[in-house]
Design a protein around this motif. Sequence first.
Motif, PDB file in Angstrom:
ATOM      1  N   SER A 123       0.836  -1.208   0.000  1.00  0.00           N
ATOM      2  CA  SER A 123       0.000   0.000   0.000  1.00  0.00           C
ATOM      3  C   SER A 123       0.867   1.253   0.000  1.00  0.00           C
ATOM      4  N   ASP A 156      -5.551  -0.781  -4.844  1.00  0.00           N
ATOM      5  CA  ASP A 156      -5.013  -1.336  -3.600  1.00  0.00           C
ATOM      6  C   ASP A 156      -5.977  -2.391  -3.050  1.00  0.00           C
ATOM      7  N   GLU A 157      -5.692  -3.624  -3.327  1.00  0.00           N
ATOM      8  CA  GLU A 157      -6.525  -4.757  -2.900  1.00  0.00           C
ATOM      9  C   GLU A 157      -8.009  -4.483  -3.126  1.00  0.00           C
TER      10      GLU A 157
HETATM   11 MG   LIG Z   1      -2.162  -2.779   2.177  1.00  0.00          MG
END
Ligand SMILES: [Mg+2]
Lengths: 326, 250
Positions: free
Chosen positions: B45, B165-166
């Motif tokens: 991240s 991000d995910e």
């Molecule tokens: Mg993360």
Amino acid sequence: MGTPESTTTERTIRTRAAELTDQPLTLLTVAVFWTWLVVRWTNDFLLDGALIERGTSFFPTAPFEAAASALGSLAASLGPVGFPVGWVAGFFEFLAASIPYLPELAIGVWATILLTVLGIALGFVIAVPLSVARVYGGTITRSLALGYTELFRGTPLLAQLFVLYFATPLTTVIRELPTVGTGFIPAQAFWVAVIAFTLNSAAYQSEYIRSALNSVPEGQLTAARAIGLSKVDGIRHVVLPQGLRYAIPGWSNELVYLIKYSSLASFITVRELFERTDAIASETYRYTELFVLAGLFYLALVISASLLMEYVEEQVAIPGLGTTGR
Amino acid sequence: MSDPLLALDDVYKSYGEEQVLSGVSFEMDAGDVDVVIGPSGSGKSTMLRCVNRLTEIDSGDIYLDGDCVTDADTDVNELRKQVGMVFQDFNLFAHLTALGNVTLGLRKVRGMDKATARERGYEHLEQVGLSDQADSYPAELSGGQKQRVGIARALAMDPKLLLFDEPTSALDPELVGEVVEVMRDLAAEGITMLVVSHEMGFARSAASDIIFLDEGRIVEHGPPEQLFENPQAARTGEFLSRLETTHEGE
Ligand SMILES: [Mg+2]
Ligand SMILES: Nc1ncnc2c1ncn2[C@@H]1O[C@H](COP(=O)(O)OP(=O)(O)O)[C@@H](O)[C@H]1O
């Protein structure tokens, strides 16, 4: 989301407000109260007493006096079991005694409302940047905003009124302004009170707004910044529209407080509801009637404010935001 | 040969004592889809956030389309117009409808008038299959729909690069598919994407390259076939087999 405590307060307020609109009698009373006020003000301020002479009540006292004395004798003739009738007689006596003072009190209510509305509205204008400074400011702006808030929340409102009225040149400056104290523009003391309420209410409102801003998730501003909004624009277009909605319940509280605290303006000679009541009472010695009447007027104002805020909250409600989520 | 679209050159980042990124370097060309994998806390991240400068790096350089964006005099708002970001927990603007979410940037950043922005907004909602939900508020959408609005919001700015991000890890398993499908479409359209995700189906089928990040370092970087079938580093193999046995990404 807010802290558990603030959620509880919000619920309490909301429940009470929700009950208000469910009561037709309350709505009717409020409607009658406002109709009377508006007609009274229009007659006294705008129409120059065209409907009825200024200071003269719309309602005659004679029927109420007659009813009171008739019920009084009935109560006497009933002997010991007549006391409930006696109470009703007392109520009519109260009405008969109050009626002559209604016009004067209506003028006081006007000043009270004006004081409160100006104080809360101008206070809001200061409170928003103040709370943004508290939450998003640098060290210096943050501590300046904190200092302001603590100063005005930590000292008595009455002291603030006295300092502004007696210890600063504010009174003299305002007195020299054109139109102040003429027609229905109130005199300088009123404006000093408006300034005091504005500064004081800004501090309290900023506390409510600050904790509301804190309950907006951090990711909201991050997402705003990620699409290229500056921090200020992100706060303006994303954080504030959400935070201000969260702040409505607390803000309604502040409005209710300010309605009642506006009576402190009487100490610096502002002719608002409390001051008028007190003045007439000390002339006529009818303390009980007058202060009960004033109390009922404050109550009507507070209920009106709650109804109004409930309406506003409903109007701006967004699914899933705050306690108003539907 | 032309410049890479994105290049990280020896990027370092620490939080206090903790070294989060330790000399990260890689490049990706326009149209590439690079998938970043790695254990929780490995700095994935942080790496993404450095690219659009939600996080400031300590040293190194990041280039977007040939421009060094980590210069002190770079206008970050200008940079962020060119780099879209999709978040794990969506971060949809809670007070705005789906359409409002997509048009806010068009109006307040791009300065479009309301009508044009609405038109564009609808197109982007259409692109993620949600034009029928334009007037719904985030709270009225399912997780998968929220994330698709999040993608439309990022797309609307017409970015050179999209960061994910995910994007599917906060979703119920049955909702992952609809989001992955949208991402596949974008990949097929040639949109440059840097994706942190452990969605192996997507990685295998759509990725140009896989980047394995561990403890702030790129341990391995190569095409999916190489990483999945024939990992060069022992740690890559360990991580991948752990992923397979737990059947879930972190
Ligand atoms: Mg993360
Ligand atoms: N804002 C921050 N402040 C302090 N530490 C942080 C911050 N953001 C991330 N970290 C730390 O940096 C490390 C890497 O975090 P992150 O980039 O979120 O990893 P990943 O996304 O791979 O799980 C973690 O140990 C985390 O605790």
